[in-house]
Design an enzyme around this catalytic site. Structure first.
Site, PDB file in Angstrom:
ATOM      1  CB  ILE A 187     -24.886 -23.596   9.756  1.00 33.07           C
ATOM      2  CG1 ILE A 187     -24.817 -22.074   9.980  1.00 33.07           C
ATOM      3  CG2 ILE A 187     -24.824 -23.950   8.283  1.00 33.07           C
ATOM      4  CD1 ILE A 187     -23.469 -21.477   9.617  1.00 33.07           C
ATOM      5  CE  LYS A 188     -26.521 -18.359  12.674  1.00 35.03           C
ATOM      6  NZ  LYS A 188     -26.546 -18.325  11.224  1.00 35.03           N
TER       7      LYS A 188
END
EC number: 2.6.1.87
Length: 385
Positions: A187-188
């Site tokens: 999700i970064k």
């Protein structure tokens, strides 16, 4: 059919922005015949140093792995204390505890969720061996004040920069001041599914990290093949298997080349959210007052029942029924079962207030205007407007 359609229509809280460049990068590695740690790791480390301005970077299998070996490289162990906000992912606390040290959790600013120098200084004792500030949601902590404390008391600072790829503080990228740990989790802001990187300007520290991440050996398999070194290296000290495969490193490199565009899109969506929140009862986080560039890893609102007429959990459940995903970053570490039982008297009022109210809204570069409108329409419906 109805269930399949609902899933296909579901708007996730996050989605990685992958394309032809990442596919080509993976193919190049597969075609090379060298798929584990090798030349792509070296390219990634060099590219990340150019981003942050550091002299050394060490790629690892996760930011958690990076935190583990960074604490080990500092000699953190039995009886030592490490100061960290409770408003963080539990992996930091877990690594401290697994090394036999004591996590000293401190409160954060109520509106930015940043750890403050005042809270840090109040927690310093003769046993304090490290300070771990968190650059929260893509904004930077107040590094001048935090590093000043570290220098005054002789305590190393390790920056938790998992949310901060592309973040700058007073004109310098996060990490440029010392040692920082970045995440490439799914999700970064840039991702290779799993991975991380530690940056530093200390050559001895970097050497320790390289050894600890690969069994305690002085070199890895690529070093031995490409450098003509002895086929068997010696263990310098017991280490771990935390190296990053070149398959992952190649994806991270392709993502890094897109970082400016990816973060620009995140910033544009965040600006739209801020504008829309003016007509809604949900409270976004405040921005730090110091000069900075925000990476907009997360867009977080606070859902206060007295103000909004609904609890955070009820809001998240309602959005889910409308096919919209959300996140919780984070449930405060000291409220988790293990830490709640270990520190039963610990109270951190501003952390706890936020932990019960924060909600991360969908935010990712491929999010469309239609996706955004869908979120805002749902929030208006839930708020009864």
């Amino acid at each position: 059919m109805a269930e399949g359609k609902m899933m296909s229509d579901f708007l996730p809280f996050s989605r990685p922005a992958m394309g032809a460049e990442e596919l080509a990068a993976v193919k190049t590695v597969l075609d090379s015949g060298w798929i584990t740690t090798g030349p792509k790791n070296q390219e990634l480390e060099a590219a990340f140093c150019r981003l942050t301005g550091n002299q050394y970077a060490v790629a690892v299998s996760s930011a958690t792995a990076g935190m583990h070996i960074a604490l080990m490289a500092l000699g953190i162990g039995e009886g030592d204390e490490v100061i960290t906000p409770s408003m963080t992912w539990v992996s930091t606390l877990n690594m401290i505890v697994l090394l036999g040290a004591n996590p000293v959790m401190v409160d954060v600013d109520r509106d930015t969720l940043m750890v403050t120098p005042e809270h840090i200084e109040a927690a310093i004792t003769p046993q304090t061996k490290a300070i771990i500030p968190v650059h929260y949601a893509g904004a930077p902590a107040d590094l001048d004040a935090i590093y000043a404390l570290g220098e005054r008391y002789g305590i190393p600072v390790i920056e938790d920069a998992a949310h901060a790829t592309g973040t700058s503080y007073k004109g310098r990228h996060i990490g440029a001041r010392g040692t920082a740990i970045f995440s490439f989790h799914a999700i970064k802001n840039i991702t290779c599914a799993e991975g991380g990187i530690v940056v530093t300007d200390n050559p001895q520290f970097a050497d320790k990290l390289r050894s600890l991440k690969f069994h305690g050996l002085g070199v890895d398999a690529w070093d031995r093949q490409s450098g003509g070194r002895a086929p068997q290296a010696e263990v310098l000290a017991p280490g771990y298997k935390y190296n990053l495969p070149d398959l992952n490193a190649a994806i991270a490199l392709a993502q890094l080349q897109k970082l400016d565009a990816l973060n620009a899109r995140r910033a544009a969506i965040a600006a739209q959210y801020h504008q829309a929140m003016a007509d809604l009862p949900f409270q976004p986080l405040s921005l730090p007052s110091w000069e900075h560039i925000h990476a907009w890893h997360l867009f977080i609102i606070r859902v206060d029942e007295a103000r909004c007429g609904i609890t955070r959990d009820a809001l998240m459940a309602s959005l889910k029924t409308k096919g919209i995903g959300t996140g919780l970053h984070f449930r405060a570490a000291h409220t988790q079962k293990y830490y709640r039982e270990r520190f039963p008297t610990l109270t951190l009022p501003d952390t706890e207030w936020n932990s019960e109210r924060i909600c991360s809204l969908p935010l990712f570069p491929d999010m469309t205007e239609s996706d955004f409108d869908r979120v805002i329409t749902a929030l208006h419906q839930i708020a009864g407007q």
